[in-house]
Motif scaffolding. Structure first.
Motif, PDB file in Angstrom:
ATOM      1  N   PRO A  50       0.811  -1.228   0.000  1.00  0.00           N
ATOM      2  CA  PRO A  50       0.000   0.000   0.000  1.00  0.00           C
ATOM      3  C   PRO A  50       0.840   1.273   0.000  1.00  0.00           C
ATOM      4  O   PRO A  50       0.359   2.331  -0.425  1.00  0.00           O
ATOM      5  N   ASN A  51       2.090   1.201   0.492  1.00  0.00           N
ATOM      6  CA  ASN A  51       2.919   2.402   0.496  1.00  0.00           C
ATOM      7  C   ASN A  51       3.173   2.924  -0.908  1.00  0.00           C
ATOM      8  O   ASN A  51       3.418   4.122  -1.107  1.00  0.00           O
ATOM      9  N   VAL A  52       3.079   2.030  -1.910  1.00  0.00           N
ATOM     10  CA  VAL A  52       3.295   2.450  -3.300  1.00  0.00           C
ATOM     11  C   VAL A  52       2.253   3.493  -3.707  1.00  0.00           C
ATOM     12  O   VAL A  52       2.540   4.385  -4.511  1.00  0.00           O
ATOM     13  N   THR A  53       1.058   3.396  -3.144  1.00  0.00           N
ATOM     14  CA  THR A  53      -0.011   4.340  -3.473  1.00  0.00           C
ATOM     15  C   THR A  53       0.422   5.770  -3.190  1.00  0.00           C
ATOM     16  O   THR A  53       0.301   6.663  -4.043  1.00  0.00           O
ATOM     17  N   ALA A  54       0.939   6.004  -1.988  1.00  0.00           N
ATOM     18  CA  ALA A  54       1.373   7.355  -1.619  1.00  0.00           C
ATOM     19  C   ALA A  54       2.650   7.750  -2.354  1.00  0.00           C
ATOM     20  O   ALA A  54       2.767   8.884  -2.850  1.00  0.00           O
ATOM     21  N   ASP A  55       3.610   6.823  -2.437  1.00  0.00           N
ATOM     22  CA  ASP A  55       4.878   7.131  -3.101  1.00  0.00           C
ATOM     23  C   ASP A  55       4.664   7.521  -4.562  1.00  0.00           C
ATOM     24  O   ASP A  55       5.202   8.529  -5.038  1.00  0.00           O
ATOM     25  N   ALA A  56       3.886   6.701  -5.274  1.00  0.00           N
ATOM     26  CA  ALA A  56       3.676   6.939  -6.700  1.00  0.00           C
ATOM     27  C   ALA A  56       2.910   8.237  -6.931  1.00  0.00           C
ATOM     28  O   ALA A  56       3.237   9.019  -7.833  1.00  0.00           O
ATOM     29  N   ALA A  57       1.886   8.476  -6.107  1.00  0.00           N
ATOM     30  CA  ALA A  57       1.106   9.708  -6.255  1.00  0.00           C
ATOM     31  C   ALA A  57       1.979  10.935  -6.009  1.00  0.00           C
ATOM     32  O   ALA A  57       1.918  11.921  -6.753  1.00  0.00           O
ATOM     33  N   GLY A  58       2.804  10.883  -4.971  1.00  0.00           N
ATOM     34  CA  GLY A  58       3.656  12.028  -4.657  1.00  0.00           C
ATOM     35  C   GLY A  58       4.650  12.335  -5.758  1.00  0.00           C
ATOM     36  O   GLY A  58       4.831  13.497  -6.151  1.00  0.00           O
ATOM     37  N   LEU A  59       5.299  11.306  -6.279  1.00  0.00           N
ATOM     38  CA  LEU A  59       6.261  11.516  -7.357  1.00  0.00           C
ATOM     39  C   LEU A  59       5.582  12.031  -8.621  1.00  0.00           C
ATOM     40  O   LEU A  59       6.116  12.910  -9.313  1.00  0.00           O
ATOM     41  N   ALA A  60       4.409  11.480  -8.924  1.00  0.00           N
ATOM     42  CA  ALA A  60       3.684  11.928 -10.115  1.00  0.00           C
ATOM     43  C   ALA A  60       3.311  13.402  -9.996  1.00  0.00           C
ATOM     44  O   ALA A  60       3.551  14.197 -10.919  1.00  0.00           O
ATOM     45  N   LEU A  61       2.756  13.789  -8.870  1.00  0.00           N
ATOM     46  CA  LEU A  61       2.297  15.174  -8.703  1.00  0.00           C
ATOM     47  C   LEU A  61       3.467  16.154  -8.738  1.00  0.00           C
ATOM     48  O   LEU A  61       3.381  17.209  -9.372  1.00  0.00           O
ATOM     49  N   LYS A  62       4.565  15.828  -8.074  1.00  0.00           N
ATOM     50  CA  LYS A  62       5.707  16.747  -8.050  1.00  0.00           C
ATOM     51  C   LYS A  62       6.279  16.944  -9.455  1.00  0.00           C
ATOM     52  O   LYS A  62       6.707  18.047  -9.822  1.00  0.00           O
ATOM     53  N   SER A  63       6.262  15.870 -10.254  1.00  0.00           N
ATOM     54  CA  SER A  63       6.802  15.965 -11.614  1.00  0.00           C
ATOM     55  C   SER A  63       5.758  16.412 -12.633  1.00  0.00           C
ATOM     56  O   SER A  63       6.000  16.372 -13.843  1.00  0.00           O
ATOM     57  N   GLY A  64       4.580  16.839 -12.147  1.00  0.00           N
ATOM     58  CA  GLY A  64       3.564  17.410 -13.028  1.00  0.00           C
ATOM     59  C   GLY A  64       2.710  16.412 -13.764  1.00  0.00           C
ATOM     60  O   GLY A  64       2.017  16.761 -14.727  1.00  0.00           O
ATOM     61  N   ASN A  65       2.717  15.146 -13.316  1.00  0.00           N
ATOM     62  CA  ASN A  65       1.944  14.092 -13.977  1.00  0.00           C
ATOM     63  C   ASN A  65       0.678  13.749 -13.198  1.00  0.00           C
ATOM     64  O   ASN A  65       0.677  13.739 -11.965  1.00  0.00           O
ATOM     65  N   ALA A  66      -0.375  13.434 -13.925  1.00  0.00           N
ATOM     66  CA  ALA A  66      -1.536  12.803 -13.308  1.00  0.00           C
ATOM     67  C   ALA A  66      -1.287  11.304 -13.272  1.00  0.00           C
ATOM     68  O   ALA A  66      -0.457  10.782 -14.020  1.00  0.00           O
ATOM     69  N   ILE A  67      -2.001  10.592 -12.391  1.00  0.00           N
ATOM     70  CA  ILE A  67      -1.739   9.163 -12.252  1.00  0.00           C
ATOM     71  C   ILE A  67      -3.019   8.380 -12.010  1.00  0.00           C
ATOM     72  O   ILE A  67      -3.908   8.825 -11.278  1.00  0.00           O
ATOM     73  N   LEU A  68      -3.127   7.244 -12.696  1.00  0.00           N
ATOM     74  CA  LEU A  68      -4.195   6.266 -12.455  1.00  0.00           C
ATOM     75  C   LEU A  68      -3.572   5.096 -11.717  1.00  0.00           C
ATOM     76  O   LEU A  68      -2.677   4.428 -12.243  1.00  0.00           O
ATOM     77  N   LEU A  69      -4.036   4.864 -10.510  1.00  0.00           N
ATOM     78  CA  LEU A  69      -3.482   3.818  -9.662  1.00  0.00           C
ATOM     79  C   LEU A  69      -4.365   2.583  -9.716  1.00  0.00           C
ATOM     80  O   LEU A  69      -5.568   2.662  -9.477  1.00  0.00           O
ATOM     81  N   LYS A  70      -3.771   1.438 -10.036  1.00  0.00           N
ATOM     82  CA  LYS A  70      -4.498   0.164 -10.030  1.00  0.00           C
ATOM     83  C   LYS A  70      -3.735  -0.808  -9.140  1.00  0.00           C
ATOM     84  O   LYS A  70      -2.821  -1.497  -9.562  1.00  0.00           O
ATOM     85  N   GLY A  71      -4.084  -0.787  -7.851  1.00  0.00           N
ATOM     86  CA  GLY A  71      -3.440  -1.679  -6.905  1.00  0.00           C
ATOM     87  C   GLY A  71      -4.079  -3.055  -6.927  1.00  0.00           C
ATOM     88  O   GLY A  71      -5.165  -3.251  -7.472  1.00  0.00           O
TER      89      GLY A  71
END
Length: 421
Positions: free
Chosen positions: A132-153
């Motif tokens: 589950p930590n990937v959810t927060a990590d991936a979202a944070g990196l995407a937002l900082k780099s200006g990307n939107a993200i679709l998460l499918k855990g």
């Protein structure tokens, strides 16, 4: 409210929504993105109990389904782990923003100014399994780099992932970052995942993170470009000139610190001379740390309680306290073994011979190479990237732990004064 209004969005509708949000996100300043990430980090820490309650549901279902210990470890959250990924968001906020960086610039003879600029990839599709930590990590990196993200855990962490995204959405409502830039696909229907694989018109890149079967399924079925992360059949090679204390400390860290992660050591390759010179202390260390050995004939004849290794053991990512031991007569034989069975993730040599280390570092094909250090450092946080969105074992675009720069591409921007060709 009408029934229609309550109907959840389809995966395609989520992708379209994310794409629109990405345009708004791309116009934010670095300070606005950083502020949003810090507020999200605070909210995750403050709301840790509701996340733990959701995680408890996932753990109970996991036990009912008989998930093994390694899988349950990846699935489990604690207050400390939540604080850890919240801190990861703060670290990402503290990092330089790669977007907008001018990588090079020049002016043509006709006066046309050319700039090579780093820009976001756009919309990222992220497919991952238990953690589950990937959810927060991936979202944070995407937002900082200006990307939107679709998460499918994975379905095993559904409650945990949903709650983490809900908490982040509440936080983002207090910021300039559009919460729609983070989309979570809650459907457990395989058709939803298959749809994610094929929406080239809405998604710019897919990043799979998990076991070999997941990654294989994405690579073989996706029409969207894939940034491939790999499994970690990581090796540690004890050269004949390895320092005994240093070698054993590194092995125990790499094998036992967190056996269920991809940068844990799975195979010890040991020079025959070192093995015979250190067999008692190696056997004692293995026993004290509860490690089960699967060894070749030389290892079985030298060490106690060795399970005979077969071909499967050399390729196995155990994700447990099992360890394969391969005995070799030379450095080149060790390199040949890694070439045959390695997954191009992380490989280490333990030696006091600088020439042997240089040969190993130059000839072994992997994303991360170590001389006298543990493979556990192949991690975005450990290497100073803040969080990571995955560890790439491919060679195009990005390789190794993928932080912010890996989530960008380039755009050429030209400024003229009426020039025509």
């Amino acid at each position: 409210m009408s029934i229609a209004a309550l109907k959840p969005m389809t995966v395609e509708e989520q992708a379209i929504t994310a794409k629109k949000a990405q345009k708004a996100l791309n116009m934010l300043t670095t300070d606005e993105k950083n502020q949003g990430l810090r507020i999200a980090a605070n909210e995750l820490e403050n709301e840790y109990q509701v996340i733990l309650d959701a995680n408890k549901e996932d753990l109970e279902k996991g036990r009912e389904k008989g998930f093994d210990e390694a899988y349950m470890d990846r699935l489990a959250l604690t207050q400390e782990r939540i604080a850890d990924f919240a801190e990861g968001l703060r670290q990402v906020a503290d990092l330089p923003d790669p977007t907008g960086d001018v990588l090079s610039d020049w002016t043509l003879e006709n006066g046309l100014k050319v700039e090579e600029v780093r820009v976001p990839l756009g919309v990222i599709g992220m497919i991952y399994e238990a953690r589950p930590n990937v959810t927060a990590d991936a979202a944070g990196l995407a937002l900082k780099s200006g990307n939107a993200i679709l998460l499918k855990g994975g379905s095993s962490a559904l409650s945990s992932n949903q709650k983490i995204v809900e908490v982040m959405h509440r936080a983002l409502e207090k910021t300039k970052i559009p919460k729609e830039a983070v989309q979570f696909i809650a459907s457990t229907d395989r058709a939803a995942t298959q749809k994610l694989f094929t929406m080239k018109e809405h998604i710019d890149v897919l990043i799979p993170r998990g076991g070999a079967s997941l990654i294989k399924a994405v690579v073989e079925n996706a029409t969207v470009p894939v940034l491939e992360t790999g499994v970690g059949n990581c090796h540690i090679y004890f050269d004949k000139e390895a320092d005994t204390e240093k070698a054993l400390n590194i092995l125990i860290n790499a094998k036992t610190d967190r056996p269920a992660v991809c940068n844990a050591a799975e195979t010890l390759i040991v020079h025959k001379d070192w093995l015979h010179g250190n067999k008692e202390v190696l056997a004692d260390t293995i026993k004290k740390n509860g490690i089960t050995i699967h060894g070749d004939k030389e290892a079985a004849d030298t060490l106690p309680n060795v399970i005979p290794a077969n071909e499967e053991d050399w390729a196995n990512e155990y994700l447990s306290l099992d360890l394969a031991i391969k005995t070799v007569n030379s450095l080149d034989e060790a390199i040949d073994h890694i070439d045959q069975y390695g997954t191009k993730h992380s490989e280490a040599i333990i030696t006091e011979n600088a020439e042997s280390a240089k040969r190993f570092m130059h000839l072994v094909d992997a994303a991360a190479l170590y001389h006298n250090a543990s493979t556990r450092f192949t991690d975005g946080r450990a290497l100073g990237f803040g969080a990571e969105i995955g560890i790439s074992t491919q060679k195009l675009h990005a390789r190794g732990p993928m932080g912010l720069p890996a989530l960008t591409t380039i755009k050429y921007m030209m400024t003229g004064n009426g020039q025509v060709r």
